[in-house]
Design a protein around this motif. Structure first.
Motif, PDB file in Angstrom:
ATOM      1  N   UNK A  90       5.606   1.439   7.655  1.00 34.75           N
ATOM      2  CA  UNK A  90       6.386   2.524   7.550  1.00 34.75           C
ATOM      3  C   UNK A  90       5.540   3.902   7.231  1.00 34.75           C
ATOM      4  N   UNK A  91       5.744   4.320   8.263  1.00 34.74           N
ATOM      5  CA  UNK A  91       5.493   5.726   8.931  1.00 34.74           C
ATOM      6  C   UNK A  91       6.533   6.415   8.122  1.00 34.74           C
ATOM      7  N   UNK A  92       6.145   7.635   7.261  1.00 34.76           N
ATOM      8  CA  UNK A  92       7.119   9.360   7.298  1.00 34.76           C
ATOM      9  C   UNK A  92       6.886   9.715   8.368  1.00 34.76           C
ATOM     10  N   UNK A  93       7.416  10.984   7.967  1.00 33.36           N
ATOM     11  CA  UNK A  93       7.634  12.397   8.816  1.00 33.36           C
ATOM     12  C   UNK A  93       7.171  12.988   7.830  1.00 33.36           C
ATOM     13  N   UNK A  94       6.191  14.109   7.932  1.00 34.43           N
ATOM     14  CA  UNK A  94       6.230  15.384   6.708  1.00 34.43           C
ATOM     15  C   UNK A  94       7.232  15.940   5.747  1.00 34.43           C
ATOM     16  N   UNK A  95       6.789  15.997   4.837  1.00 33.08           N
ATOM     17  CA  UNK A  95       7.622  16.770   4.027  1.00 33.08           C
ATOM     18  C   UNK A  95       8.475  16.055   3.293  1.00 33.08           C
ATOM     19  N   UNK A 121      -2.387  15.235   1.531  1.00 33.82           N
ATOM     20  CA  UNK A 121      -1.452  14.353   1.795  1.00 33.82           C
ATOM     21  C   UNK A 121      -0.503  15.295   2.462  1.00 33.82           C
ATOM     22  N   UNK A 122       0.343  14.643   3.560  1.00 32.53           N
ATOM     23  CA  UNK A 122       1.319  15.596   3.895  1.00 32.53           C
ATOM     24  C   UNK A 122       3.220  15.134   3.681  1.00 32.53           C
ATOM     25  N   UNK A 123       3.353  14.182   2.327  1.00 28.93           N
ATOM     26  CA  UNK A 123       4.548  14.326   1.624  1.00 28.93           C
ATOM     27  C   UNK A 123       4.864  15.300   1.087  1.00 28.93           C
ATOM     28  N   UNK A 124       5.705  15.133  -0.272  1.00 25.76           N
ATOM     29  CA  UNK A 124       6.556  15.767  -1.323  1.00 25.76           C
ATOM     30  C   UNK A 124       7.164  15.444  -2.225  1.00 25.76           C
ATOM     31  N   UNK A 125       6.413  14.199  -2.432  1.00 26.03           N
ATOM     32  CA  UNK A 125       7.394  13.678  -4.186  1.00 26.03           C
ATOM     33  C   UNK A 125       7.287  14.259  -4.918  1.00 26.03           C
ATOM     34  N   UNK A 156       1.035  -1.291   0.320  1.00 20.30           N
ATOM     35  CA  UNK A 156      -0.159   0.137  -0.319  1.00 20.30           C
ATOM     36  C   UNK A 156       1.268   1.466   0.078  1.00 20.30           C
ATOM     37  N   UNK A 157       0.922   2.138  -0.934  1.00 24.54           N
ATOM     38  CA  UNK A 157       1.476   3.413  -1.162  1.00 24.54           C
ATOM     39  C   UNK A 157       1.711   4.323  -1.363  1.00 24.54           C
ATOM     40  N   UNK A 158      -0.182   4.505  -0.797  1.00 27.33           N
ATOM     41  CA  UNK A 158      -1.246   5.682  -0.713  1.00 27.33           C
ATOM     42  C   UNK A 158      -0.400   6.243   0.561  1.00 27.33           C
ATOM     43  N   UNK A 159      -0.527   7.354   0.382  1.00 28.81           N
ATOM     44  CA  UNK A 159      -0.092   7.750   1.356  1.00 28.81           C
ATOM     45  C   UNK A 159      -0.801   8.399   3.294  1.00 28.81           C
ATOM     46  N   UNK A 168       2.102   8.840   5.441  1.00 33.15           N
ATOM     47  CA  UNK A 168       2.714   9.560   6.077  1.00 33.15           C
ATOM     48  C   UNK A 168       2.158   9.263   7.812  1.00 33.15           C
ATOM     49  N   UNK A 169       3.161   9.850   8.412  1.00 32.02           N
ATOM     50  CA  UNK A 169       3.259   9.546  10.302  1.00 32.02           C
ATOM     51  C   UNK A 169       1.681  10.108  10.524  1.00 32.02           C
ATOM     52  N   UNK A 170       1.967  11.941   9.839  1.00 32.74           N
ATOM     53  CA  UNK A 170       1.190  12.269  11.188  1.00 32.74           C
ATOM     54  C   UNK A 170      -0.598  12.187   9.640  1.00 32.74           C
ATOM     55  N   UNK A 171      -0.830  11.720   8.708  1.00 34.44           N
ATOM     56  CA  UNK A 171      -1.611  12.131   7.866  1.00 34.44           C
ATOM     57  C   UNK A 171      -3.055  10.842   8.592  1.00 34.44           C
TER      58      UNK A 171
END
Length: 292
Positions: free
Chosen positions: A172-177, A218-222, A131-134, A157-160
């Motif tokens: 696998x949680x990822x930080x904002x940005x 979303x809060x990632x930045x790809x 699952x590669x959705x944010x 996204x960890x904060x999403x």
């Protein structure tokens, strides 16, 4: 997505693959994994305001049929993958649906329905969901928790949303940005090894466009290039493992809907490239040339 952009997406996809109308999923297949009483409430409109808020929109009579069409397309894509190695649904990815309640625009969990069908039919013994959705696929994780035959792997996204995450599977949680380099490193170092270790004979990929920088939810930045590389690597993993691969599109809510369309078409191009380059495996023949 506004109708005019949906039309643009379909037209762009038709230039790459044969696009087919979605078949309607039989209710019995939904009832095999969802609580029948829950399904009946949403079919009849006997839902509360709280349930509508959790879903993200008010009930109307079209919800049930839209859900059946989305799931029917994912099931058709799964059949394609099992027959020829690769399957694609231009929609789907309703991964917030739980067994007994709706959440996050998700009424029926299409991937769990299709994966469970494949297992019951004896067509797959071990199913991985990448699952590669944010957003974490909380409904999928809950429905597959404790199932030795299935592994949900979520890179999100960890904060999403959802703000309370499910613990089942590999998360696998990822930080904002988080940008391209860090995202792809997490994909290679944490998500892919989990899939390899599990050893699936069927792989679902949720290729969310909402990891793109500027997505409203979303809060990632790809970058678009980063998303394209994500997809290329996911399909390379399927080729490496020599397993049938089903792609569903999941979320995408960019402020400029055309950006979401462009990323989705990039996913289709990478899918076409992977399906065309792959050697037949598992006795399943050549890759199909259709998208349900």
């Amino acid at each position: 997505m506004p109708p005019e952009f949906l039309e643009t997406l379909i037209a762009g996809a038709e230039a790459l693959v044969q696009v087919q109308d979605a078949p309607e999923l039989p209710w019995a297949l939904a009832e095999a994994v969802h609580d029948p009483a829950y399904l009946q409430r949403w079919r009849s409109g006997d839902v509360t305001r709280a349930e509508e808020r959790a879903m993200g929109f008010a009930w109307d009579a079209s919800i049930a049929r839209r859900g059946l069409l989305s799931c029917g397309a994912t099931l058709a894509a799964t059949r394609d993958a099992l027959q020829g190695g690769w399957g694609l649904n231009l929609g789907g990815g309703t991964h917030h649906a739980y067994r007994e309640h709706a959440e996050g625009f998700s009424f029926l969990n299409d991937v769990v329905i299709a994966a469970s069908w494949a297992r019951r039919e004896g067509l797959a013994a071990r199913v991985a969901v990448l699952d590669l959705d944010v957003h974490q696929g909380n409904g999928t994780a809950s429905m597959l928790a404790g199932q030795a035959w299935a592994l949900p792997v979520s890179l999100h996204g960890a904060s999403n949303y959802p703000f309370v995450k499910e613990e089942a599977g590999v998360n696998v949680p990822l930080p904002d940005g988080t940008g391209d380099d860090a995202y792809l490193a997490a994909l290679e170092d944490e998500a892919f090894p989990a899939v390899r270790a599990f050893g699936p004979d069927l792989l679902f990929v949720l290729a969310g466009a909402d990891v793109l920088a500027g997505d409203q939810l979303g809060r990632l930045a790809l970058t678009p290039e980063g998303v394209r590389e994500r997809d290329r690597r996911a399909y390379a993993l399927a080729g490496e493992l020599r397993v049938p691969c089903v792609t569903v599109m999941a979320g995408g809510y960019h402020r400029d809907p055309q950006r979401t369309v462009e990323v989705r078409l990039s996913t289709v191009r990478e899918w076409v490239a992977a399906a065309g380059a792959a050697a037949p495996f598992g006795g399943r023949g050549a890759p199909p040339g259709s998208v349900p």
